[in-house]
Design a protein around this motif. Structure first.
Motif, PDB file in Angstrom:
ATOM      1  N   PHE A 109       0.849  -1.194   0.000  1.00  0.00           N
ATOM      2  CA  PHE A 109       0.000   0.000   0.000  1.00  0.00           C
ATOM      3  C   PHE A 109       0.885   1.245   0.000  1.00  0.00           C
ATOM      4  CE2 PHE A 109      -2.028  -3.602   1.875  1.00  0.00           C
ATOM      5  CZ  PHE A 109      -3.214  -3.678   1.166  1.00  0.00           C
ATOM      6  N   ALA A 110       1.249   1.676  -1.198  1.00  0.00           N
ATOM      7  CA  ALA A 110       2.098   2.848  -1.376  1.00  0.00           C
ATOM      8  C   ALA A 110       1.659   3.562  -2.644  1.00  0.00           C
ATOM      9  CB  ALA A 110       3.572   2.444  -1.468  1.00  0.00           C
ATOM     10  N   PHE A 111       1.233   4.802  -2.506  1.00  0.00           N
ATOM     11  CA  PHE A 111       0.740   5.582  -3.634  1.00  0.00           C
ATOM     12  C   PHE A 111       1.416   6.946  -3.628  1.00  0.00           C
ATOM     13  CE2 PHE A 111      -2.546   2.769  -2.085  1.00  0.00           C
ATOM     14  CZ  PHE A 111      -3.045   2.163  -3.228  1.00  0.00           C
ATOM     15  N   LYS A 112       2.112   7.280  -4.702  1.00  0.00           N
ATOM     16  CA  LYS A 112       2.618   8.640  -4.833  1.00  0.00           C
ATOM     17  C   LYS A 112       1.442   9.550  -5.171  1.00  0.00           C
ATOM     18  CE  LYS A 112       3.731   8.140  -9.747  1.00  0.00           C
ATOM     19  NZ  LYS A 112       4.820   8.163 -10.747  1.00  0.00           N
ATOM     20  N   GLY A 113       1.685  10.832  -5.327  1.00  0.00           N
ATOM     21  CA  GLY A 113       0.605  11.757  -5.635  1.00  0.00           C
ATOM     22  C   GLY A 113       0.059  11.540  -7.036  1.00  0.00           C
ATOM     23  N   ILE A 114      -1.238  11.237  -7.130  1.00  0.00           N
ATOM     24  CA  ILE A 114      -1.892  11.034  -8.425  1.00  0.00           C
ATOM     25  C   ILE A 114      -3.272  11.693  -8.384  1.00  0.00           C
ATOM     26  CG2 ILE A 114      -0.707   8.863  -8.938  1.00  0.00           C
ATOM     27  CD1 ILE A 114      -3.190   7.376  -7.971  1.00  0.00           C
ATOM     28  N   PRO A 115      -3.850  12.029  -9.538  1.00  0.00           N
ATOM     29  CA  PRO A 115      -5.230  12.526  -9.529  1.00  0.00           C
ATOM     30  C   PRO A 115      -6.146  11.463  -8.944  1.00  0.00           C
ATOM     31  CG  PRO A 115      -4.173  12.939 -11.657  1.00  0.00           C
ATOM     32  CD  PRO A 115      -3.247  12.054 -10.895  1.00  0.00           C
ATOM     33  N   ASP A 116      -7.033  11.843  -8.051  1.00  0.00           N
ATOM     34  CA  ASP A 116      -7.813  10.827  -7.344  1.00  0.00           C
ATOM     35  C   ASP A 116      -8.824  10.118  -8.239  1.00  0.00           C
ATOM     36  OD1 ASP A 116      -9.899  12.761  -7.487  1.00  0.00           O
ATOM     37  OD2 ASP A 116     -10.729  12.043  -5.587  1.00  0.00           O
ATOM     38  N   VAL A 117      -9.075  10.623  -9.437  1.00  0.00           N
ATOM     39  CA  VAL A 117      -9.968   9.937 -10.365  1.00  0.00           C
ATOM     40  C   VAL A 117      -9.380   8.610 -10.833  1.00  0.00           C
ATOM     41  CG1 VAL A 117     -11.056  12.066 -11.174  1.00  0.00           C
ATOM     42  CG2 VAL A 117      -9.009  11.211 -12.333  1.00  0.00           C
ATOM     43  N   GLY A 158      -9.337  15.810  -5.758  1.00  0.00           N
ATOM     44  CA  GLY A 158      -8.046  16.432  -6.064  1.00  0.00           C
ATOM     45  C   GLY A 158      -6.948  15.401  -6.186  1.00  0.00           C
ATOM     46  N   ILE A 159      -5.848  15.619  -5.463  1.00  0.00           N
ATOM     47  CA  ILE A 159      -4.699  14.723  -5.503  1.00  0.00           C
ATOM     48  C   ILE A 159      -4.794  13.700  -4.379  1.00  0.00           C
ATOM     49  CG2 ILE A 159      -2.178  14.559  -5.328  1.00  0.00           C
ATOM     50  CD1 ILE A 159      -3.192  15.760  -7.920  1.00  0.00           C
ATOM     51  N   PHE A 160      -4.556  12.432  -4.709  1.00  0.00           N
ATOM     52  CA  PHE A 160      -4.568  11.350  -3.724  1.00  0.00           C
ATOM     53  C   PHE A 160      -3.158  10.803  -3.545  1.00  0.00           C
ATOM     54  CE2 PHE A 160      -4.461   6.674  -3.363  1.00  0.00           C
ATOM     55  CZ  PHE A 160      -4.853   6.557  -2.036  1.00  0.00           C
ATOM     56  N   SER A 161      -2.787  10.524  -2.293  1.00  0.00           N
ATOM     57  CA  SER A 161      -1.493   9.915  -1.995  1.00  0.00           C
ATOM     58  C   SER A 161      -1.568   9.259  -0.625  1.00  0.00           C
ATOM     59  CB  SER A 161      -0.377  10.966  -2.010  1.00  0.00           C
ATOM     60  OG  SER A 161       0.877  10.393  -1.693  1.00  0.00           O
ATOM     61  N   ALA A 162      -0.986   8.083  -0.475  1.00  0.00           N
ATOM     62  CA  ALA A 162      -1.008   7.392   0.819  1.00  0.00           C
ATOM     63  C   ALA A 162       0.043   6.290   0.825  1.00  0.00           C
ATOM     64  CB  ALA A 162      -2.388   6.796   1.097  1.00  0.00           C
ATOM     65  N   THR A 163       0.619   6.033   1.991  1.00  0.00           N
ATOM     66  CA  THR A 163       1.550   4.915   2.172  1.00  0.00           C
ATOM     67  C   THR A 163       1.529   4.489   3.628  1.00  0.00           C
ATOM     68  OG1 THR A 163       3.025   5.503   0.335  1.00  0.00           O
ATOM     69  CG2 THR A 163       3.967   4.184   2.107  1.00  0.00           C
TER      70      THR A 163
END
Length: 388
Positions: free
Chosen positions: A205-213, A318-323
């Motif tokens: 579960f690692a996500f850089k900044g991406i458009p949340d769509v 907007g922008i989604f990111s999580a880790t």
């Protein structure tokens, strides 16, 4: 007079004949810059990409090395050795990291149309094209991992709009809290929602900044659009190494981790659940500069125990990111500048080299399986899916 009259008609006939056979001017046609793909559909795809670029939220340039800005933090993100380009927007970041993929070009070039080209233009490489099962950070069709389900609260089960809108923090807070109130996390009954028929299996579960769509697209639910969505991953996992641990991470907007129904980390940037946590400063993430870091309370695990692991990620818009990362109490970690320890990303199954390549901003050794071992899942994805 007769000769002059005939000469006049001959000259007039020649003039009209030359005008009649003159070829019409060629129409200038737009050719997509990625090569491949002829016809109107390729041009329409290129036009949509240009629109998306203009609509993206431009982020400041980020550092090539991910590190904590806090001098008192007790950990840091895995130190990156990969050279990251100086990018200014999430769209550029996605394109720069694209490798050679199956492409979706029309014709035989390296492009972005609708045929069988092979290339590295937008939509190729690590994206959600025809081969997205192996290149989707939200998960794949099966194998070891946690099962993820996507919920869109802006629509009901029939796809009709609800009263929930994007960028509504009070309502989104109530939705997240509703998920975590019961021992078996589930969408709160108070809110109608649309559930994607596609479920995905995720190992890490690692996500850089991406458009949340992109979340809805990954779950074959592009109609979801931006904001007020949640992806819930859950399954029983086996503990392979006893010890005392705590979860560490960041979420924009939402990252909540639970063990046996109890919240062990709410790393959401606004703390939706209200559970106790501590701030560890901020870090720079590709596409998401100055991400706020948090850690939860210590908890103890016994070897060979089976526990329920729940993870929810989501966004207001907007922008989604999580880790999510895992720290073991008393363990020795390599330390970076300022004595900051480097922690492994929460990983519940071994990643193949192609899967590791999805995370160029994390060292490969920090993507090895942690103390949890997930079981094997087998899910059908239904229809083949491709996004432009």
């Amino acid at each position: 007079m007769s000769l002059l009259l005939h000469a006049f008609f001959i000259i007039l006939a020649i003039f009209f004949f030359v005008r009649w056979i003159e070829p019409p001017p060629e129409a200038v046609q737009f050719v997509p810059g990625g090569g491949g793909g002829g016809g109107n559909e390729g041009s329409q795809v290129a036009h949509r990409i240009q629109q998306r670029v203009h609509q993206q939220v431009t982020s400041p340039q980020f550092n090539k090395r991910i590190s904590s800005t806090s001098t008192t933090a007790s950990f840091s993100l895995p130190d990156t050795t990969a050279e990251l380009p100086e990018l200014s927007s999430p769209m550029e970041a996605g394109a720069a990291s694209a490798g050679s993929g199956t492409g979706a070009g029309g014709g035989h070039g390296a492009g972005i149309g609708t045929g069988t080209g092979s290339g590295t233009g937008p939509g190729s490489g690590p994206g959600y094209g025809r081969g997205f099962i192996a290149t989707n950070p939200f998960g794949g069709a099966g194998g070891d991992g946690l099962v993820g389900t996507f919920y869109d609260f802006k629509r009901d089960s029939k796809g009709k709009p609800t009263e929930v809108k994007a960028y509504n923090r009070p309502v989104f807070t109530e939705i997240v809290r509703g998920f975590t109130k019961s021992s078996r996390w589930a969408p709160p009954r108070k809110f109608k929602h649309f559930t994607s028929q596609t479920r995905l299996v995720a190992k890490t579960f690692a996500f850089k900044g991406i458009p949340d769509v992109e979340a809805g697209k990954a779950f074959q639910c592009p109609e979801a659009g931006a904001g007020s969505w949640i992806a819930h991953y859950s399954d029983d996992v086996k503990v392979t190494e006893a010890g005392t641990y705590r979860m560490v991470g960041w979420g924009d907007n939402c990252l909540v981790v639970g063990i046996d129904g109890k919240v062990v980390l709410d790393a959401s940037d606004v703390g939706y659940t209200g559970e106790g946590r501590a701030s560890l400063g901020a870090i720079n993430v590709p596409g998401k500069p100055a991400a706020s870091l948090f850690h939860g309370e210590w908890f103890t695990l016994r070897a060979q125990d089976s526990v329920r692991l729940d993870i929810i990620v989501g966004d207001e818009g907007g922008i989604f990111s999580a880790t999510a990362m895992l720290e073991k109490k008393g363990a020795t970690y390599a330390r970076g500048p300022g004595g900051i320890p480097q922690l492994p990303v929460l990983t519940v199954a071994d990643l193949a080299p192609t899967e590791v390549a999805l995370y160029p901003f994390i060292r490969p050794e920090h993507l090895q399986r942690t103390v949890f071992q997930a079981g094997k899942q087998s899910l059908g994805l239904g229809k083949d899916w491709r996004i432009d």
